[in-house]
Design an enzyme around this catalytic site. Structure first.
Site, PDB file in Angstrom:
ATOM      1  N   ASP A  60       0.844  -1.244  -0.071  1.00 44.48           N
ATOM      2  CA  ASP A  60      -0.091   0.083   0.106  1.00 44.48           C
ATOM      3  C   ASP A  60       0.872   1.185  -0.069  1.00 44.48           C
ATOM      4  O   ASP A  60       0.445   2.291  -0.235  1.00 44.48           O
ATOM      5  CB  ASP A  60      -0.980   0.006   1.204  1.00 44.48           C
ATOM      6  CG  ASP A  60      -0.506  -0.188   2.641  1.00 44.48           C
ATOM      7  OD1 ASP A  60       1.021  -0.142   2.507  1.00 44.48           O
ATOM      8  OD2 ASP A  60      -1.139  -0.251   3.533  1.00 44.48           O
ATOM      9  N   SER A  61       2.194   1.000   0.167  1.00 47.37           N
ATOM     10  CA  SER A  61       3.040   2.102  -0.222  1.00 47.37           C
ATOM     11  C   SER A  61       2.893   2.854  -1.489  1.00 47.37           C
ATOM     12  O   SER A  61       3.493   3.935  -1.763  1.00 47.37           O
ATOM     13  CB  SER A  61       4.665   1.612   0.331  1.00 47.37           C
ATOM     14  OG  SER A  61       4.717   0.299  -0.622  1.00 47.37           O
ATOM     15  N   LYS A 129      -1.152  -9.556   2.515  1.00 47.77           N
ATOM     16  CA  LYS A 129      -0.746  -8.927   3.923  1.00 47.77           C
ATOM     17  C   LYS A 129      -1.749  -7.926   4.392  1.00 47.77           C
ATOM     18  O   LYS A 129      -2.326  -7.387   3.649  1.00 47.77           O
ATOM     19  CB  LYS A 129       0.670  -8.357   3.616  1.00 47.77           C
ATOM     20  CG  LYS A 129       1.326  -7.628   4.919  1.00 47.77           C
ATOM     21  CD  LYS A 129       2.717  -7.171   4.658  1.00 47.77           C
ATOM     22  CE  LYS A 129       2.392  -6.017   4.025  1.00 47.77           C
ATOM     23  NZ  LYS A 129       1.819  -4.899   4.816  1.00 47.77           N
ATOM     24  N   GLU A 131      -2.277  -5.739   8.436  1.00 48.33           N
ATOM     25  CA  GLU A 131      -1.865  -5.015   9.399  1.00 48.33           C
ATOM     26  C   GLU A 131      -2.521  -5.338  10.768  1.00 48.33           C
ATOM     27  O   GLU A 131      -3.691  -5.466  10.572  1.00 48.33           O
ATOM     28  CB  GLU A 131      -1.450  -3.567   9.375  1.00 48.33           C
ATOM     29  CG  GLU A 131      -0.831  -3.353   8.131  1.00 48.33           C
ATOM     30  CD  GLU A 131      -0.542  -1.683   7.948  1.00 48.33           C
ATOM     31  OE1 GLU A 131       0.302  -1.360   7.158  1.00 48.33           O
ATOM     32  OE2 GLU A 131      -1.202  -1.022   8.849  1.00 48.33           O
ATOM     33  N   GLU A 197       8.048  -3.982  11.607  1.00 45.99           N
ATOM     34  CA  GLU A 197       8.477  -2.595  11.068  1.00 45.99           C
ATOM     35  C   GLU A 197       8.760  -1.717  12.049  1.00 45.99           C
ATOM     36  O   GLU A 197       8.071  -1.602  13.059  1.00 45.99           O
ATOM     37  CB  GLU A 197       7.527  -2.205  10.122  1.00 45.99           C
ATOM     38  CG  GLU A 197       7.798  -0.717   9.785  1.00 45.99           C
ATOM     39  CD  GLU A 197       7.033  -0.161   8.365  1.00 45.99           C
ATOM     40  OE1 GLU A 197       7.164   0.815   7.944  1.00 45.99           O
ATOM     41  OE2 GLU A 197       6.245  -0.989   8.123  1.00 45.99           O
TER      42      GLU A 197
END
Length: 279
Positions: A60-61, A129, A131, A197
């Site tokens: 999503d970066s 993925k 979070e 992270e």
């Protein structure tokens, strides 16, 4: 090992088939370290695939490095499906993992299943993925039970940047024990790997030792099983990269030089020549 059952190594191994979740787990068992990079288009994916990168993340970066937003929050499922499909088409060996963007899985396990299913069916992703810790365990369990591999993400989770009050190191003090508990819970729920992270090195080391699934570090020190970077960061395209980024190239400088040379040649009439013209 035969290529029919396993790749010889994750990084740079044989190119006979896609890397799978089983390959990822086997690398952990033999203590093999491996790289993961982001990718958002077919041409870049092809370069990374040919370089032997075993896992590519359509992160999503993309919200920032592709679409120009100042956080990951605005990017949508539709945005990332198009990018994921391009990365899948541009690669032949790497496992392609798609990020579930903000708002596409938090509401319920059913929402997560619907979003992840779109990535698998429409884009050809091999895993997704998401979070979060304990709060997303029902989502992970639902996806895994439906046959969708899930990569977890703890520590600095960019989709929660407004809760954290900015991009800050996570997991110091008592919160480190909470992160450890979350990591074990994600593994128990069926996640096949876990991104850590911006967490302290000693905590990342302890989590890595405690889990049987691979950990993937980004700003988590050298002790994780794998490392990931956004490709624009490592290539030197990002103007103000984070502390954990190492610049491996000056692609911004090279692009600037090339486009200026092209422009100068157009202005002074040096391009195109007969070599680049048709008769």
């Amino acid at each position: 090992m035969s290529s029919a059952s396993s790749v010889s190594a994750l990084y740079g191994g044989n190119a006979g088939r896609r890397v799978t979740v089983r390959d990822i787990g086997a690398a952990k068992a033999r203590r093999e370290r491996w790289p993961m990079v982001t990718a958002y288009d077919a041409m870049t994916a092809r370069v990374f695939d040919e370089a032997g990168i075993p896992v590519m993340l359509v992160g999503d970066s993309a919200a920032m490095v592709v679409f120009g937003y100042d956080s990951t929050l605005p990017v949508t499922v539709d945005d990332l499906i198009s990018l994921t499909a391009a990365v899948v088409r541009g690669s032949s060996r790497a496992m392609v993992v798609a990020d579930l963007p903000f708002g596409s899985y938090q509401a319920s396990p059913q929402q997560a299943l619907e979003s992840a299913t779109r990535f698998m069916k429409e884009a050809g992703a091999h895993a997704v993925k998401l979070e979060g810790g304990t709060r997303v365990l029902p989502q992970i369990e639902t996806l895994v039970s439906a046959g969708i591999p899930v990569m977890g993400h703890l520590g600095l989770t960019p989709q929660s940047v407004n809760v954290f009050g900015g991009y800050r190191v996570q997991g110091r003090g008592q919160s480190g024990e909470e992160l450890m508990a979350d990591a074990k819970a994600l593994e128990h729920a069926g996640a096949f790997s876990l991104v850590l992270e911006c967490v302290p090195t000693d905590l990342a080391n302890r989590v890595t030792a405690a889990l049987s699934i691979p950990t993937i570090g980004i700003g988590a020190g050298p002790g994780t099983d794998a490392q990931v970077l956004v490709w624009q960061d490592l290539m030197g395209l990002t103007e103000h990269p984070a502390k954990f980024v190492k610049k491996y190239s000056d692609l911004a400088g090279e692009m600037h030089r090339a486009v200026r040379t092209f422009a100068d040649e157009v202005v002074n009439g040096a391009f195109p020549t007969a070599e680049h013209s048709y008769s």
